[in-house]
Design a protein around this motif. Sequence first.
Motif, mmCIF file in Angstrom:
data_model
loop_
_atom_site.group_PDB
_atom_site.id
_atom_site.type_symbol
_atom_site.label_atom_id
_atom_site.label_comp_id
_atom_site.label_asym_id
_atom_site.label_seq_id
_atom_site.Cartn_x
_atom_site.Cartn_y
_atom_site.Cartn_z
ATOM 1 N N PRO A 73 0.828 -1.205 0.000
ATOM 2 C CA PRO A 73 0.000 0.000 0.000
ATOM 3 C C PRO A 73 0.871 1.267 0.000
ATOM 4 O O PRO A 73 2.074 1.211 0.257
ATOM 5 C CB PRO A 73 -0.772 -0.116 1.318
ATOM 6 C CG PRO A 73 0.151 -0.889 2.208
ATOM 7 C CD PRO A 73 0.868 -1.853 1.297
ATOM 8 N N ALA A 96 -4.596 1.385 0.209
ATOM 9 C CA ALA A 96 -4.422 0.322 -0.778
ATOM 10 C C ALA A 96 -4.739 0.900 -2.158
ATOM 11 O O ALA A 96 -5.785 1.519 -2.355
ATOM 12 C CB ALA A 96 -5.356 -0.845 -0.466
ATOM 13 N N GLU A 98 -4.598 -0.886 -5.202
ATOM 14 C CA GLU A 98 -5.030 -1.811 -6.251
ATOM 15 C C GLU A 98 -6.452 -1.540 -6.735
ATOM 16 O O GLU A 98 -6.774 -1.784 -7.890
ATOM 17 C CB GLU A 98 -4.867 -3.273 -5.842
ATOM 18 C CG GLU A 98 -5.720 -3.705 -4.685
ATOM 19 C CD GLU A 98 -5.023 -3.597 -3.349
ATOM 20 O OE1 GLU A 98 -5.572 -4.098 -2.373
ATOM 21 O OE2 GLU A 98 -3.936 -3.008 -3.268
#
Length: 126
Positions: A73, A96, A98
Amino acid sequence: AALVMVRVYGARNLPVMDSTRNTTDAYVLIRLGDGSNQNLKRETRICYNSLDPVWNQSFRFKLMDESLIYENPLRLTVFDKDTFTANDPIGTVVIALESMISSDDKAAQRLQGWFPVYDTLKGIVG
């Protein structure tokens, strides 16, 4: 390849870290990845004597390996700058990244707002 842009605007209600002046000399260390690569670390300037510092600084991270976004992260750690002793960590924001990956190369994903600074010993501090 990927480009991650981070803007650190400010912090609110930081704890007093210098009891002689009832203030804090705050800066933020921004890390992407596991922290071992110097190219993936940035620091804001120090805001002296403020519990509500404003940095309003932007940083760019060029990633040759996109897997870093999935594996680690983004960490923003707020520190109090000390002259004669080690700098004191105030707390960390962990984001995070993603979920921000877009399959459309031209689409930039944006996450903005105020995030709680979390201290592992005291909980939310600012």
